[in-house]
Design an enzyme around this catalytic site. Structure first.
Site, PDB file in Angstrom:
ATOM      1  N   GLY A  89      16.446  -4.597-118.362  1.00 26.36           N
ATOM      2  CA  GLY A  89      16.352  -5.084-119.485  1.00 26.36           C
ATOM      3  C   GLY A  89      18.576  -5.755-119.079  1.00 26.36           C
ATOM      4  O   GLY A  89      18.786  -5.194-117.414  1.00 26.36           O
ATOM      5  N   CYS A 133      14.816  -0.328-112.406  1.00 24.76           N
ATOM      6  CA  CYS A 133      16.327  -1.200-112.882  1.00 24.76           C
ATOM      7  C   CYS A 133      17.223  -0.753-113.667  1.00 24.76           C
ATOM      8  O   CYS A 133      17.781   0.222-113.828  1.00 24.76           O
ATOM      9  CB  CYS A 133      15.705  -3.047-113.504  1.00 24.76           C
ATOM     10  SG  CYS A 133      17.349  -3.993-113.028  1.00 24.76           S
ATOM     11  N   GLN A 146      18.227   3.278-113.452  1.00 20.79           N
ATOM     12  CA  GLN A 146      19.910   3.381-114.111  1.00 20.79           C
ATOM     13  C   GLN A 146      20.279   4.286-115.179  1.00 20.79           C
ATOM     14  O   GLN A 146      20.535   5.171-115.440  1.00 20.79           O
ATOM     15  CB  GLN A 146      20.690   2.511-114.384  1.00 20.79           C
ATOM     16  CG  GLN A 146      20.410   1.238-113.024  1.00 20.79           C
ATOM     17  CD  GLN A 146      20.943   0.018-113.716  1.00 20.79           C
ATOM     18  OE1 GLN A 146      22.055  -0.019-114.555  1.00 20.79           O
ATOM     19  NE2 GLN A 146      21.067  -1.053-112.782  1.00 20.79           N
ATOM     20  N   GLY A 189      23.116  -6.200-111.355  1.00 15.67           N
ATOM     21  CA  GLY A 189      24.634  -6.259-111.286  1.00 15.67           C
ATOM     22  C   GLY A 189      25.596  -4.688-111.388  1.00 15.67           C
ATOM     23  O   GLY A 189      27.011  -4.656-110.894  1.00 15.67           O
ATOM     24  N   PHE A 190      24.376  -3.263-111.814  1.00 13.60           N
ATOM     25  CA  PHE A 190      24.823  -2.738-111.876  1.00 13.60           C
ATOM     26  C   PHE A 190      24.376  -1.617-110.754  1.00 13.60           C
ATOM     27  O   PHE A 190      23.064  -2.104-110.987  1.00 13.60           O
ATOM     28  CB  PHE A 190      25.204  -1.248-113.175  1.00 13.60           C
ATOM     29  CG  PHE A 190      26.397  -2.526-113.749  1.00 13.60           C
ATOM     30  CD1 PHE A 190      27.219  -1.916-114.398  1.00 13.60           C
ATOM     31  CD2 PHE A 190      25.757  -3.519-114.775  1.00 13.60           C
ATOM     32  CE1 PHE A 190      28.048  -2.631-115.386  1.00 13.60           C
ATOM     33  CE2 PHE A 190      26.780  -4.256-115.760  1.00 13.60           C
ATOM     34  CZ  PHE A 190      27.871  -3.764-115.856  1.00 13.60           C
ATOM     35  N   HIS A 201      11.873  -3.966-108.625  1.00 18.68           N
ATOM     36  CA  HIS A 201      11.164  -4.933-108.973  1.00 18.68           C
ATOM     37  C   HIS A 201       9.684  -5.057-108.535  1.00 18.68           C
ATOM     38  O   HIS A 201       8.846  -5.792-107.655  1.00 18.68           O
ATOM     39  CB  HIS A 201      11.189  -6.115-110.087  1.00 18.68           C
ATOM     40  CG  HIS A 201      12.666  -5.872-111.159  1.00 18.68           C
ATOM     41  ND1 HIS A 201      11.694  -6.348-112.458  1.00 18.68           N
ATOM     42  CD2 HIS A 201      13.618  -6.060-111.223  1.00 18.68           C
ATOM     43  CE1 HIS A 201      13.299  -5.531-113.710  1.00 18.68           C
ATOM     44  NE2 HIS A 201      14.238  -5.587-112.219  1.00 18.68           N
ATOM     45  N   GLU A 209       6.568  -4.973-109.122  1.00 14.00           N
ATOM     46  CA  GLU A 209       6.113  -6.100-110.283  1.00 14.00           C
ATOM     47  C   GLU A 209       6.093  -7.105-109.316  1.00 14.00           C
ATOM     48  O   GLU A 209       4.804  -8.113-109.915  1.00 14.00           O
ATOM     49  CB  GLU A 209       5.917  -5.997-111.561  1.00 14.00           C
ATOM     50  CG  GLU A 209       6.503  -6.374-112.177  1.00 14.00           C
ATOM     51  CD  GLU A 209       8.669  -6.245-112.221  1.00 14.00           C
ATOM     52  OE1 GLU A 209       9.198  -7.371-112.782  1.00 14.00           O
ATOM     53  OE2 GLU A 209       8.958  -5.051-111.377  1.00 14.00           O
TER      54      GLU A 209
END
Length: 377
Positions: A237, A264, A268, A308-309, A348, A350
């Site tokens: 997300g 992803c 986090q 980006g994190f 990722h 997938e």
């Protein structure tokens, strides 16, 4: 030229507009994938981001109906060096310019993308405004618009991309690309939190004999447990994971109650639920060619990234451990908490860039879910 990309630090990149006209703002980022622009544009993780492709020639395969990762395009803008004037693909159902126009997304071509990417690498990602059909001389107005745009740090964007109601997912992968799934007698139920989930993640779980129920991001832990799932999946997300407080609390309440797998943003959020920390990266990882080392096996996986994190390597994970590292910069790419049956990766699997290097992660989740279902019965 009738279009421009203006960065908040004042750097201007002129070009030719395509797709929709108008002005849009977002965080300017770059993606190093050679292919897959349609999947990139429709990935909800790119919400409020202007994407610059490093591949010099984009659009030659057009767009099709099969590779959409969600029901719409989410990117705030699209920047390419050269837009292909020819579309040639056996699945093609239209061209990239027409698709962006239908989705209301501003595109710009004939941009010096090498200079743009070097600038982002040196200065870091930043806010930007992209304009097509606007007077190129009105740069100061576009600069003011870019500087007024909201920052990504502290932004909870999950609320803007998640499903409004729960739904069941049944579609499996096209057998042209993957072997048909084996017939299974019992199909455990897993609940997938939708923080901006990609369709191919859902297909990968359905391929392996799971019944998948997708739940809105704000679904409480109690509501999830009432469904009696054999596992819980935490999706990808957009935005700042630390801003999605309700998700962190819900995952914390589910830890130890059911096997958990995150990808992803889900990775986090799991880290934050375990007491870890996340940090904003200088320019992030986005592309299908990132090398990741599995610290448990020593294997190297070629992985697709879009973030980006990152989870801070100094995080205390309440007994959890770091399992994967990105070899480009040694950032955390995976973690596991064995006693609580929770694991996650920053990349990722997938997306199949390896192409099958990381499929074992889905197999591991399915195995944990089946074991859980067997115990419950």
């Amino acid at each position: 030229m009738n279009a421009a990309l203006v960065l908040e630090d004042g750097r201007v990149f002129p070009g030719e507009g395509f797709g929709a006209g108008g002005v849009s703002t977002g965080e300017i980022v770059f993606n190093t994938s050679m292919t897959g622009y349609q999947e990139i544009l429709t990935d909800p993780s790119y919400h409020r981001q202007i994407i610059a492709m490093t591949a010099p020639h984009v659009g030659n395969t057009g767009v099709n109906l099969e590779d959409l990762e969600s029901g719409r395009a989410w990117a705030a803008g699209f920047v390419v060096r050269s837009l292909s004037p020819i579309v040639s693909n056996w699945r093609g159902r239209g061209d990239l310019a027409g698709y962006l126009r239908s989705q209301g997304i501003v595109g710009i071509t004939e941009v010096a993308t090498r200079a743009l990417v070097r600038h982002i690498r040196d200065k870091g990602v930043m806010r930007a405004a992209i304009a097509s059909g606007e007077a190129p001389a009105d740069i100061q107005r576009l600069l003011a618009i870019a500087r007024a745009a909201p920052a990504m740090s502290g932004a909870n964007l999950v609320d803007e991309v998640t499903a409004s109601t729960p739904y069941d997912w049944r579609e499996t992968s096209d057998s042209t690309w993957y072997s048909a799934p084996a017939a299974l007698d019992a199909c455990p139920l897993v609940v997938a939190y939708d923080f901006g989930i990609k369709r191919n993640i859902l297909r990968m779980m359905a391929d392996r004999g799971l019944r998948v129920r997708v739940a809105p991001a704000w679904t409480s832990a109690a509501e999830v447990l009432e469904m009696a799932p054999a596992g819980v999946f935490l999706s990808n997300g957009p935005g700042d994971p630390a801003a999605v407080n309700y998700a962190i609390e819900n995952v914390r309440a589910l830890l130890g109650r059911v096997p958990i797998f995150g990808i992803c943003l889900g990775h986090q959020i799991l880290a934050l639920a375990l007491g870890g920390e996340t940090v904003k990266m200088r320019f992030g990882h986005r592309g299908g060619n990132q090398p990741v080392k599995n610290l448990e096996t020593g294997d190297i996986e070629i992985a697709a990234h879009n973030h980006g994190f990152a989870v801070s390597a100094a995080s205390t994970l309440d007994g959890g451990e770091i399992t994967h590292l990105n070899l480009n910069d040694n950032t955390v790419a995976g973690l596991r908490h064995r006693p609580l049956q929770a694991f996650s990766v920053q990349y990722h699997p997938e997306a199949s860039p390896g192409p099958h290097d990381s499929f074992y992660l889905f197999d591991e989740f399915v195995s944990a879910a089946r074991q859980r279902a067997a115990v419950e019965t």
